[in-house]
Design a protein around this motif. Structure first.
Motif, PDB file in Angstrom:
ATOM      1  N   CYS A 315       2.093   4.727 -20.414  1.00  0.00           N
ATOM      2  CA  CYS A 315       1.037   4.736 -19.402  1.00  0.00           C
ATOM      3  C   CYS A 315       0.139   3.504 -19.546  1.00  0.00           C
ATOM      4  O   CYS A 315      -0.271   2.905 -18.540  1.00  0.00           O
ATOM      5  N   ILE A 316      -0.179   3.117 -20.777  1.00  0.00           N
ATOM      6  CA  ILE A 316      -0.973   1.901 -20.974  1.00  0.00           C
ATOM      7  C   ILE A 316      -0.210   0.680 -20.473  1.00  0.00           C
ATOM      8  O   ILE A 316      -0.781  -0.209 -19.816  1.00  0.00           O
ATOM      9  N   PHE A 317       1.070   0.617 -20.768  1.00  0.00           N
ATOM     10  CA  PHE A 317       1.884  -0.509 -20.316  1.00  0.00           C
ATOM     11  C   PHE A 317       1.914  -0.591 -18.783  1.00  0.00           C
ATOM     12  O   PHE A 317       1.740  -1.673 -18.203  1.00  0.00           O
ATOM     13  N   ILE A 318       2.094   0.538 -18.116  1.00  0.00           N
ATOM     14  CA  ILE A 318       2.131   0.539 -16.651  1.00  0.00           C
ATOM     15  C   ILE A 318       0.781   0.123 -16.078  1.00  0.00           C
ATOM     16  O   ILE A 318       0.711  -0.636 -15.093  1.00  0.00           O
ATOM     17  N   SER A 319      -0.305   0.613 -16.670  1.00  0.00           N
ATOM     18  CA  SER A 319      -1.630   0.237 -16.167  1.00  0.00           C
ATOM     19  C   SER A 319      -1.875  -1.262 -16.326  1.00  0.00           C
ATOM     20  O   SER A 319      -2.464  -1.895 -15.436  1.00  0.00           O
ATOM     21  N   ILE A 320      -1.422  -1.855 -17.420  1.00  0.00           N
ATOM     22  CA  ILE A 320      -1.586  -3.303 -17.606  1.00  0.00           C
ATOM     23  C   ILE A 320      -0.751  -4.073 -16.581  1.00  0.00           C
ATOM     24  O   ILE A 320      -1.196  -5.070 -16.002  1.00  0.00           O
ATOM     25  N   VAL A 321       0.488  -3.603 -16.333  1.00  0.00           N
ATOM     26  CA  VAL A 321       1.336  -4.264 -15.335  1.00  0.00           C
ATOM     27  C   VAL A 321       0.684  -4.210 -13.958  1.00  0.00           C
ATOM     28  O   VAL A 321       0.627  -5.222 -13.233  1.00  0.00           O
ATOM     29  N   HIS A 326      -2.262  -6.749  -9.509  1.00  0.00           N
ATOM     30  CA  HIS A 326      -3.411  -6.720  -8.600  1.00  0.00           C
ATOM     31  C   HIS A 326      -4.235  -8.003  -8.707  1.00  0.00           C
ATOM     32  O   HIS A 326      -4.764  -8.490  -7.696  1.00  0.00           O
ATOM     33  N   MET A 327      -4.347  -8.530  -9.918  1.00  0.00           N
ATOM     34  CA  MET A 327      -5.087  -9.784 -10.079  1.00  0.00           C
ATOM     35  C   MET A 327      -4.330 -10.948  -9.452  1.00  0.00           C
ATOM     36  O   MET A 327      -4.938 -11.884  -8.919  1.00  0.00           O
ATOM     37  N   LYS A 328      -3.011 -10.910  -9.478  1.00  0.00           N
ATOM     38  CA  LYS A 328      -2.221 -11.991  -8.898  1.00  0.00           C
ATOM     39  C   LYS A 328      -2.196 -11.902  -7.378  1.00  0.00           C
ATOM     40  O   LYS A 328      -2.347 -12.922  -6.676  1.00  0.00           O
ATOM     41  N   ASN A 329      -1.994 -10.713  -6.858  1.00  0.00           N
ATOM     42  CA  ASN A 329      -1.953 -10.502  -5.407  1.00  0.00           C
ATOM     43  C   ASN A 329      -2.964  -9.430  -5.027  1.00  0.00           C
ATOM     44  O   ASN A 329      -2.605  -8.257  -4.890  1.00  0.00           O
ATOM     45  N   PRO A 330      -4.232  -9.800  -4.888  1.00  0.00           N
ATOM     46  CA  PRO A 330      -5.243  -8.779  -4.575  1.00  0.00           C
ATOM     47  C   PRO A 330      -5.018  -8.169  -3.203  1.00  0.00           C
ATOM     48  O   PRO A 330      -4.544  -8.844  -2.281  1.00  0.00           O
ATOM     49  N   ARG A 331      -5.371  -6.932  -3.071  1.00  0.00           N
ATOM     50  CA  ARG A 331      -5.181  -6.205  -1.820  1.00  0.00           C
ATOM     51  C   ARG A 331      -6.298  -6.564  -0.840  1.00  0.00           C
ATOM     52  O   ARG A 331      -7.476  -6.518  -1.202  1.00  0.00           O
ATOM     53  N   THR A 332      -5.936  -6.928   0.403  1.00  0.00           N
ATOM     54  CA  THR A 332      -6.927  -7.276   1.419  1.00  0.00           C
ATOM     55  C   THR A 332      -7.242  -6.069   2.271  1.00  0.00           C
ATOM     56  O   THR A 332      -6.370  -5.251   2.578  1.00  0.00           O
TER      57      THR A 332
END
Length: 364
Positions: A315-321, A326-332
Motif C-alpha cells: 500500500c505504501i508503494f502504491i501510494s508513492i507511485v 500526480h506530480m508529473k501529470n497533475p489533474r486539471t
C-alpha cells in the motif's frame, strides 16, 4: 356540428398515460428507474493516496504485533524416524518396522535453548501423509462411532468393515491406521508427567463418539494397520482415536499428543524415551516430535504477520507511485479551466436531460 365537442373531448396532458402502466411511485419503482439517491464519491488523487496510506498504517502495526506473538513461541522440533532405525536395517527400513520381534525402543536428547513456560504442548508431526485422500476420508462410519453395534450399515468402511465374519468397531481405514508411537519424558532423574486429558475437541468427545460404545474386534485381522484400542474404555474417552479421526487437510500436519505442565529452563536436557512403531517408511513419510509453547495468537506461525506486513508495504508503494504520477501529470479541473462555458454547458445538459426524461417516460 359537434366539432367543438370532439375537440373538447381530447385533453392534452403533456405525457400520454399508457394503459396498464403502474402509477406506483414507491422505493421499488424508484430503484427500477434508477432514481434513488446514491453516494458518488469523487476519487481524487489526494483521496486515493490518503486511502492507501491509511491502509498501510493499519496493516503494518497488525503485522508487527502478530509477528512478535509468533516469535515469542518456543519450539523444539526433532525428526527421529531415521535415527531410530538400527544400523543393520538402514537399507531395509520396511522390514525393520514390520518385524514384531525387533524392539522399537529409542532415546532422544532435546536441549532447551529458551525458557519454556507451561503448558508445553507435545505434538507428533507427519509429513507426506495424505489424510485428505478421498477414499481415506470416506472410510469411516460416523453413526457407528456414535451408536456402536446398534448401527449395521457400515458399507462405507469397506474393506475394513468386518473381520472373521464379525463387525469391527470402529471400522474403516482412518481408525485402522491409528498412530501408535509413544513418548515418555524425563529431566535428569525425575520424570516429566504428560497430561493426556482434554486433547481432543469437546464437541467431538460429546457428540461424535459414543460414551457407551466400546471397541470390538478391532485390529484382529491378518494385516495390522496401527495402534490398538483398550476394549474396556468407551470411544468417547479414547482421545488418541478422536484426535486421529479428525483428518488433516494438508500432507504435513501435527496432532496433539499431550501437555507437559512444568516449566522448562534454559539448558535443560530432556530425555525422550519413545517407541518407533508407526510405519511411515513404506510411503516415504517423515515423523517428528514437537515441543511447543503458545501465545495469545496460538502456535508458531509467521504467515499472518508476514502477509500483513506485505500488504502494508504494498500500500505504501502504491501510494508513492500515485503521488509521483500526480506530480508529473497533475489533474486539471475542467470547470475551473473554462468558466466561460460553464453556463452553456449547464444549459445544454439541462435541455438534453429534459428531453431524455420525456423520452424515457414515453417508452417505459
Amino acid at each position: 356540428m359537434d366539432l367543438d365537442g370532439g375537440s373538447s373531448s381530447t385533453v392534452s396532458t403533456g405525457v400520454q398515460e399508457i394503459p396498464g402502466r403502474s402509477t406506483q411511485r414507491g422505493a421499488f419503482y424508484q430503484f427500477t428507474q434508477q432514481n434513488l439517491p446514491a453516494c458518488k464519491p469523487v476519487l481524487t488523487p489526494a483521496a486515493i493516496i490518503a486511502t492507501f496510506l491509511l491502509m498501510s498504517f493499519i496493516f503494518i502495526p497488525i503485522g508487527l504485533v502478530t509477528l512478535r506473538a509468533s516469535n515469542s513461541v518456543v519450539e523444539i522440533v526433532d525428526r527421529y524416524d531415521m535415527d531410530c532405525v538400527p544400523e543393520e536395517y538402514r537399507n531395509n527400513k520396511v522390514a525393520y518396522i514390520k518385524d514384531d520381534l525387533i524392539t522399537k525402543n529409542c532415546s532422544r536428547f532435546l536441549k532447551v535453548l529458551k525458557p519454556m513456560k507451561a503448558p508445553i504442548y507435545i505434538y507428533y508431526q507427519l509429513d507426506n501423509y495424505y489424510q485428505n485422500h478421498r477414499r481415506y476420508v470416506k472410510s469411516r462410519s460416523d453413526l457407528q462411532l456414535l451408536h456402536g453395534l446398534g448401527y449395521n450399515d457400515t458399507s462405507s468402511c469397506k474393506p475394513l468393515e468386518s473381520s472373521h465374519n464379525l463387525p469391527v468397531v470402529p471400522c474403516g481405514l482412518i481408525a485402522w491406521s491409528l498412530f501408535n508411537d509413544t513418548y515418555k519424558f524425563s529431566r535428569g532423574p525425575s520424570e516429566l508427567k504428560v497430561n493426556r486429558k482434554n486433547i481432543a475437541w469437546k464437541s467431538d468427545r460429546d457428540h461424535k463418539f459414543g460414551k457407551h460404545v466400546y471397541p470390538f474386534n478391532f485390529q484382529n485381522g491378518t494385516l495390522i494397520g496401527g495402534g490398538k484400542l483398550d476394549p474396556s474404555i468407551p470411544l468417547g474417552d479414547q482421545e488418541d482415536l478422536i484426535v486421529w479421526m479428525r483428518t488433516a487437510a494438508l500432507p504435513s500436519f501435527r496432532k496433539l499428543y499431550g501437555r507437559i505442565e512444568e516449566d522448562l529452563d534454559v539448558d535443560d536436557v530432556i530425555v525422550v524415551h519413545l517407541q518407533n512403531n508407526y510405519n511411515t517408511y513404506s510411503f516415504g513419510g517423515k515423523k517428528k516430535l514437537v515441543l511447543s509453547t503458545s501465545s495469545w495468537l496460538g502456535g508458531k506461525n509467521d504467515f499472518l504477520g508476514v502477509a500483513n506486513l506485505f500488504v502494508g508495504a504494498f500500500c505504501i508503494f502504491i501510494s508513492i507511485v500515485f503521488l509521483l504520477l500526480h506530480m508529473k501529470n497533475p489533474r486539471t479541473d475542467l470547470m475551473g479551466t473554462w468558466p466561460t462555458y460553464l453556463g452553456i454547458g449547464k444549459t445544454l445538459l439541462a435541455d438534453k436531460g429534459h428531453g431524455m426524461v420525456h423520452w424515457w417516460l414515453y417508452f417505459s
